[in-house]
Design a protein around this motif. Structure first.
Motif, PDB file in Angstrom:
ATOM      1  N   CYS A 190      21.178  -8.790  13.629  1.00  0.00           N
ATOM      2  CA  CYS A 190      21.449  -7.905  14.869  1.00  0.00           C
ATOM      3  C   CYS A 190      20.891  -8.236  16.105  1.00  0.00           C
ATOM      4  O   CYS A 190      21.462  -7.998  17.160  1.00  0.00           O
ATOM      5  CB  CYS A 190      21.017  -6.272  14.380  1.00  0.00           C
ATOM      6  SG  CYS A 190      21.953  -5.698  13.210  1.00  0.00           S
ATOM      7  N   ASP A 237      19.935 -11.328  17.292  1.00  0.00           N
ATOM      8  CA  ASP A 237      20.483 -12.359  17.664  1.00  0.00           C
ATOM      9  C   ASP A 237      21.685 -12.300  18.456  1.00  0.00           C
ATOM     10  O   ASP A 237      22.228 -12.813  19.349  1.00  0.00           O
ATOM     11  CB  ASP A 237      20.725 -13.638  16.765  1.00  0.00           C
ATOM     12  CG  ASP A 237      19.444 -14.402  16.222  1.00  0.00           C
ATOM     13  OD1 ASP A 237      18.450 -14.009  16.753  1.00  0.00           O
ATOM     14  OD2 ASP A 237      19.609 -14.990  15.175  1.00  0.00           O
ATOM     15  N   ASN A 238      22.578 -11.204  18.043  1.00  0.00           N
ATOM     16  CA  ASN A 238      23.826 -10.643  18.482  1.00  0.00           C
ATOM     17  C   ASN A 238      23.906  -9.637  19.435  1.00  0.00           C
ATOM     18  O   ASN A 238      24.574  -8.889  19.780  1.00  0.00           O
ATOM     19  CB  ASN A 238      24.783 -10.601  17.437  1.00  0.00           C
ATOM     20  CG  ASN A 238      25.076 -11.971  16.738  1.00  0.00           C
ATOM     21  OD1 ASN A 238      25.812 -12.562  17.241  1.00  0.00           O
ATOM     22  ND2 ASN A 238      24.455 -12.304  15.487  1.00  0.00           N
ATOM     23  N   GLU A 239      22.507  -8.990  19.464  1.00  0.00           N
ATOM     24  CA  GLU A 239      22.130  -7.712  20.358  1.00  0.00           C
ATOM     25  C   GLU A 239      23.094  -6.635  19.949  1.00  0.00           C
ATOM     26  O   GLU A 239      23.727  -6.106  20.862  1.00  0.00           O
ATOM     27  CB  GLU A 239      22.682  -8.165  21.916  1.00  0.00           C
ATOM     28  CG  GLU A 239      21.423  -9.130  22.472  1.00  0.00           C
ATOM     29  CD  GLU A 239      21.358  -9.414  23.729  1.00  0.00           C
ATOM     30  OE1 GLU A 239      22.468  -8.882  24.499  1.00  0.00           O
ATOM     31  OE2 GLU A 239      20.509  -9.877  24.367  1.00  0.00           O
ATOM     32  N   THR A 240      23.476  -6.455  18.659  1.00  0.00           N
ATOM     33  CA  THR A 240      24.162  -5.365  18.017  1.00  0.00           C
ATOM     34  C   THR A 240      23.167  -4.244  18.112  1.00  0.00           C
ATOM     35  O   THR A 240      22.058  -4.268  17.207  1.00  0.00           O
ATOM     36  CB  THR A 240      24.741  -5.451  16.759  1.00  0.00           C
ATOM     37  OG1 THR A 240      25.386  -7.011  16.963  1.00  0.00           O
ATOM     38  CG2 THR A 240      25.445  -4.651  16.147  1.00  0.00           C
ATOM     39  N   ILE A 259      29.216  -7.477  13.223  1.00  0.00           N
ATOM     40  CA  ILE A 259      29.143  -8.461  14.165  1.00  0.00           C
ATOM     41  C   ILE A 259      30.666  -9.161  14.131  1.00  0.00           C
ATOM     42  O   ILE A 259      31.269  -9.326  15.100  1.00  0.00           O
ATOM     43  CB  ILE A 259      28.116  -9.503  13.913  1.00  0.00           C
ATOM     44  CG1 ILE A 259      27.005  -8.935  14.254  1.00  0.00           C
ATOM     45  CG2 ILE A 259      28.346 -11.047  14.784  1.00  0.00           C
ATOM     46  CD1 ILE A 259      25.501  -9.733  13.622  1.00  0.00           C
ATOM     47  N   GLU A 292      33.319  -6.965  15.649  1.00  0.00           N
ATOM     48  CA  GLU A 292      32.726  -6.506  17.158  1.00  0.00           C
ATOM     49  C   GLU A 292      32.807  -5.054  17.432  1.00  0.00           C
ATOM     50  O   GLU A 292      33.158  -4.367  18.211  1.00  0.00           O
ATOM     51  CB  GLU A 292      33.960  -6.915  17.949  1.00  0.00           C
ATOM     52  CG  GLU A 292      34.090  -8.725  18.107  1.00  0.00           C
ATOM     53  CD  GLU A 292      35.147  -9.175  18.780  1.00  0.00           C
ATOM     54  OE1 GLU A 292      35.965  -8.126  19.802  1.00  0.00           O
ATOM     55  OE2 GLU A 292      35.277 -10.414  18.991  1.00  0.00           O
TER      56      GLU A 292
END
Length: 240
Positions: A204, A206-209, A150, A153
């Protein structure tokens, strides 16, 4: 064929480095993984790596029985550094430029982790290895991988395992286990599938990883995942 991902974080377990041995690091596995990473890097993909420490730490686990949890966790972080140094050496011997960054300061062997510097190394085509977890006790290397992905990026977390993806049960114990090509995060939680620990998984989500779980021990698989040559492993999706 164009690469599907420009910047990846590859998560490897320490146990994977055991190979057929009962302890330590298998030189053949290390070389194979270095070849896999080199092949992807030569395609112009920016590669970062997080390796667990289970193969080293398991050997001293008996000595940690009854030990303070924080002390044991720091020992585990140092175990990841041993693996990270070994993998760095394997990559360098293949002519791959690398940087090893540690969450615990140890300047003689690694750079301190600084987010902007890590991104700059990746932009310059260096493979960046993140060692010592998050630098904090109570967090796994899965969580470290999610956090670093995250922060830098990364387009995707690629979790290299010894099985072909995510199954409805353990394929090493159940020959009738069914593999998923794609699966939602909610379904993983509902089925209580062991993909990552909950902290890593929540980061992952929450950050749509994106996460792809695949068999790292099958030669050429890493490149197939990155270059989208064919469907490999299981993709975790966050949209219903």
């Amino acid at each position: 064929m164009a690469n599907q991902y420009k910047r990846i974080l590859l998560k490897l377990s320490g146990e994977a480095l055991l190979g057929e041995q009962g302890h330590g690091i298998d030189a053949d596995i290390l070389t194979q993984y270095a070849d896999e990473v080199k092949a992807v890097q030569e395609e112009g993909v920016e590669v970062s790596v997080v390796i667990g420490g289970g193969n080293i730490f398991r050997g001293v686990k008996g000595a940690t029985e009854g030990m303070d949890r924080v002390q044991g966790d720091y020992m585990g972080m140092l175990a990841t550094m041993i693996n990270s140094m070994a993998f760095q050496d394997a990559l360098e011997r293949k002519g791959v430029h690398t940087r090893l960054m540690s969450a615990i300061r140890m300047e003689e062997i690694a750079e301190p982790y600084i987010r902007r510097r890590a991104i700059r190394h990746l932009e310059k085509g260096r493979v960046v290895i993140f060692g010592a977890g998050t630098g904090n006790p109570y967090f796994t290397t899965d969580t470290a991988a999610s956090l670093r992905a995250i922060e830098i990026e990364a387009d995707v977390i690629l979790k290299g395992t010894r099985v072909n993806g995510i199954y409805d049960s353990d394929p090493e114990k159940n020959s009738n286990a069914v593999k998923f090509d794609t699966i939602t995060g909610d379904e993983i939680l509902k089925r209580r599938l062991n993909v990552m620990d909950l902290t890593a998984f929540t980061l992952c989500r929450d950050n749509e990883t994106p996460i792809i779980v695949f068999n790292m021990n099958e030669k050429g698989n890493l490149k197939k995942v990155v270059c989208s040559e064919e469907s490999v492993g299981t993709t975790v999706v966050w949209d219903e």
